[in-house]
Design an enzyme around this catalytic site. Sequence first.
Site, PDB file in Angstrom:
ATOM      1  N   HIS A 203       0.793  -1.237   0.000  1.00 32.20           N
ATOM      2  CA  HIS A 203       0.000   0.000   0.000  1.00 32.20           C
ATOM      3  C   HIS A 203       0.821   1.279   0.000  1.00 32.20           C
ATOM      4  O   HIS A 203       0.266   2.375  -0.089  1.00 32.20           O
ATOM      5  CB  HIS A 203      -0.977   0.027   1.189  1.00 32.20           C
TER       6      HIS A 203
HETATM    7  C1  UD1 Z   1      -2.206   5.840   5.334  1.00 36.28           C
HETATM    8  C2  UD1 Z   1      -0.915   6.459   5.863  1.00 36.28           C
HETATM    9  C3  UD1 Z   1       0.176   5.409   5.834  1.00 36.28           C
HETATM   10  C4  UD1 Z   1      -0.229   4.146   6.550  1.00 36.28           C
HETATM   11  C5  UD1 Z   1      -1.551   3.649   6.018  1.00 36.28           C
HETATM   12  C6  UD1 Z   1      -2.039   2.483   6.820  1.00 36.28           C
HETATM   13  C7  UD1 Z   1      -0.581   8.859   5.412  1.00 36.28           C
HETATM   14  C8  UD1 Z   1       0.109   9.846   4.548  1.00 36.28           C
HETATM   15  N1  UD1 Z   1      -0.487   7.568   5.032  1.00 36.28           N
HETATM   16  O1  UD1 Z   1      -1.973   5.501   3.977  1.00 36.28           O
HETATM   17  O2  UD1 Z   1       1.338   5.926   6.474  1.00 36.28           O
HETATM   18  O3  UD1 Z   1       0.754   3.171   6.346  1.00 36.28           O
HETATM   19  O4  UD1 Z   1      -2.529   4.695   6.095  1.00 36.28           O
HETATM   20  O5  UD1 Z   1      -2.936   1.698   6.125  1.00 36.28           O
HETATM   21  O6  UD1 Z   1      -1.187   9.223   6.386  1.00 36.28           O
HETATM   22  N2  UD1 Z   1      -9.314   4.535   1.101  1.00 36.28           N
HETATM   23  C9  UD1 Z   1     -10.541   3.953   1.073  1.00 36.28           C
HETATM   24  N3  UD1 Z   1     -11.144   3.658   2.263  1.00 36.28           N
HETATM   25  C10 UD1 Z   1     -10.598   3.927   3.464  1.00 36.28           C
HETATM   26  C11 UD1 Z   1      -9.345   4.541   3.499  1.00 36.28           C
HETATM   27  C12 UD1 Z   1      -8.714   4.842   2.298  1.00 36.28           C
HETATM   28  O7  UD1 Z   1     -11.090   3.680   0.006  1.00 36.28           O
HETATM   29  O8  UD1 Z   1     -11.211   3.625   4.513  1.00 36.28           O
HETATM   30  C13 UD1 Z   1      -8.623   4.822  -0.179  1.00 36.28           C
HETATM   31  C14 UD1 Z   1      -8.969   6.187  -0.765  1.00 36.28           C
HETATM   32  O9  UD1 Z   1      -9.008   6.057  -2.162  1.00 36.28           O
HETATM   33  C15 UD1 Z   1      -7.767   7.016  -0.367  1.00 36.28           C
HETATM   34  C16 UD1 Z   1      -6.631   6.002  -0.403  1.00 36.28           C
HETATM   35  O10 UD1 Z   1      -7.220   4.785   0.020  1.00 36.28           O
HETATM   36  O11 UD1 Z   1      -7.535   8.092  -1.228  1.00 36.28           O
HETATM   37  C17 UD1 Z   1      -5.460   6.351   0.475  1.00 36.28           C
HETATM   38  O12 UD1 Z   1      -5.878   6.584   1.822  1.00 36.28           O
HETATM   39  P1  UD1 Z   1      -5.007   7.517   2.791  1.00 36.28           P
HETATM   40  O13 UD1 Z   1      -5.544   7.464   4.149  1.00 36.28           O
HETATM   41  O14 UD1 Z   1      -4.782   8.840   2.173  1.00 36.28           O
HETATM   42  O15 UD1 Z   1      -3.580   6.842   2.765  1.00 36.28           O
HETATM   43  P2  UD1 Z   1      -3.162   5.318   2.984  1.00 36.28           P
HETATM   44  O16 UD1 Z   1      -2.542   4.828   1.728  1.00 36.28           O
HETATM   45  O17 UD1 Z   1      -4.275   4.559   3.574  1.00 36.28           O
HETATM   46  N1  UDP Z   2      -3.629  -5.339   9.114  1.00 34.78           N
HETATM   47  C1  UDP Z   2      -4.888  -5.903   9.263  1.00 34.78           C
HETATM   48  N2  UDP Z   2      -5.567  -6.300   8.146  1.00 34.78           N
HETATM   49  C2  UDP Z   2      -5.060  -6.172   6.891  1.00 34.78           C
HETATM   50  C3  UDP Z   2      -3.776  -5.597   6.756  1.00 34.78           C
HETATM   51  C4  UDP Z   2      -3.092  -5.176   7.891  1.00 34.78           C
HETATM   52  O1  UDP Z   2      -5.373  -6.058  10.377  1.00 34.78           O
HETATM   53  O2  UDP Z   2      -5.726  -6.569   5.932  1.00 34.78           O
HETATM   54  C5  UDP Z   2      -2.902  -4.901  10.318  1.00 34.78           C
HETATM   55  C6  UDP Z   2      -1.543  -5.491  10.474  1.00 34.78           C
HETATM   56  O3  UDP Z   2      -1.603  -6.725  11.162  1.00 34.78           O
HETATM   57  C7  UDP Z   2      -0.803  -4.435  11.273  1.00 34.78           C
HETATM   58  C8  UDP Z   2      -1.413  -3.154  10.772  1.00 34.78           C
HETATM   59  O4  UDP Z   2      -2.675  -3.512  10.204  1.00 34.78           O
HETATM   60  O5  UDP Z   2      -1.082  -4.551  12.649  1.00 34.78           O
HETATM   61  C9  UDP Z   2      -0.533  -2.546   9.730  1.00 34.78           C
HETATM   62  O6  UDP Z   2      -1.195  -1.541   9.062  1.00 34.78           O
HETATM   63  P1  UDP Z   2      -0.846  -1.085   7.584  1.00 34.78           P
HETATM   64  O7  UDP Z   2      -0.090  -2.145   6.877  1.00 34.78           O
HETATM   65  O8  UDP Z   2      -2.090  -0.607   6.985  1.00 34.78           O
HETATM   66  O9  UDP Z   2       0.061   0.215   7.834  1.00 34.78           O
HETATM   67  P2  UDP Z   2       1.579   0.480   8.213  1.00 34.78           P
HETATM   68  O10 UDP Z   2       1.973  -0.406   9.319  1.00 34.78           O
HETATM   69  O11 UDP Z   2       2.390   0.283   6.977  1.00 34.78           O
HETATM   70  O12 UDP Z   2       1.579   1.920   8.585  1.00 34.78           O
END
Ligand code: UD1
Ligand code: UDP
Length: 362
Positions: A203
């Site tokens: 992601h």
């Molecule tokens: C965010 C964090 C990242 C973290 C990740 C955990 C920032 C800059 N990034 O990234 O550090 O590792 O969360 O998962 O804060 N979307 C949905 N539904 C949701 C959430 C997101 O559809 O509930 C989609 C939307 O299209 C959105 C995209 O995912 O634009 C990205 O979501 P966003 O929260 O901006 O960043 P993440 O990639 O989730």
């Molecule tokens: N995780 C989860 N379901 C998923 C993917 C991740 O519960 O489908 C959990 C994972 O076990 C970990 C946390 O989410 O505890 C990590 O989050 P993510 O990978 O979204 O973000 P990051 O750690 O890179 O910020």
Amino acid sequence: TKIISIVGTRPQFIKAALVSKKLREKGVKEILVHTGQHYDFNMSDVFFKELGLPEPDYYLGIGSGNHGEQTGKMLIEIEKVLLKEKPDIVIVYGDTNSTLAGALAAAKLHIPVAHVEAGLRSYNKKMPEEINRVLTDHISTWLFTPTKTAVENLHKEGISKGVYQVGDVMFDIALESINRVDEEKVLSKYGLKPKEFILATIHRAENTDFRENLINIWEALNEIASYGYRIIFPTHPRTKKALNEAGININFKNENLLLIEPVSYFEMLALEKNAKLIITDSGGVQKEGYFWETPCVIPRNETEWIELVKIEFNKLAGNKAEAIVKYSLEVLNGEKQYNIIEHLYGKGDASDKIIEVLTQGW
Ligand code: UD1
Ligand code: UDP
């Protein structure tokens, strides 16, 4: 005395769960603010239910958007909550836009900030998370670090006051949760056998927003699957969208490459523990792999959890298909045993230590 905890994304719900529970058990008045950065059921609600997090006192409903827009809206709304509630401390977790917005809003109002998971660095300023971490660390009063490396990183930036190496709250919650997971049930739900499958998650912005990297990773997964290895790939909504936009048909039928919706935390723990290999660019997942002695191939050029690469448990593969395939096959076909030799993330009591420090003298 009042503490406001600010969360907004999947990993933050997980990181906050135990700290929040223990604060409340101790009789501390905690107010939970959910920015709404993650909002899908399987990116948010599922964790509140599973981990017993209390309903947020404030749900800000910010949602998705460009960085400036998303962070800016959060700042505006968080500031309103802080002005109204006048907390003594604000706790923020990790390195997301919700972290930075929470820390910045509080610091400008002279409310001391506690940063949980301080000091991590990738030294790649193109990562939005790197900017969030560095800025948050520099305006925090308490910096709770998960590792020794993190303490050293802070020292290099001239931060030594308020630094506490407490261990990793993700280790605490993983240990506490694993006994509640019905591993067999999870494996049978997805038709998997222990140590006979690969778990993949992708992601990171660098791997989803750059078509070339995304396609490289996709090709690597397909090649590995073509050798008969099964891959289960809980797909972050961002990645699903990017795959669609790259013209990749994600509704194809390939029983060796199983794309599923994001799973709950308990399911994720079961998948990590029973996988033979994890391919992930997630910060949390590469480290949880180590908790269960499952090695990771990381399709990135750098990692914040560098100690696992140094001990040759995890491998940085970059974003080229060839290296991802090569390192994955080395784990899958090799004889090397992956065992924990050192507990790098504390003793599972990081949340207790954090609360002890924060409530000293109360
Ligand atoms: C965010 C964090 C990242 C973290 C990740 C955990 C920032 C800059 N990034 O990234 O550090 O590792 O969360 O998962 O804060 N979307 C949905 N539904 C949701 C959430 C997101 O559809 O509930 C989609 C939307 O299209 C959105 C995209 O995912 O634009 C990205 O979501 P966003 O929260 O901006 O960043 P993440 O990639 O989730
Ligand atoms: N995780 C989860 N379901 C998923 C993917 C991740 O519960 O489908 C959990 C994972 O076990 C970990 C946390 O989410 O505890 C990590 O989050 P993510 O990978 O979204 O973000 P990051 O750690 O890179 O910020």
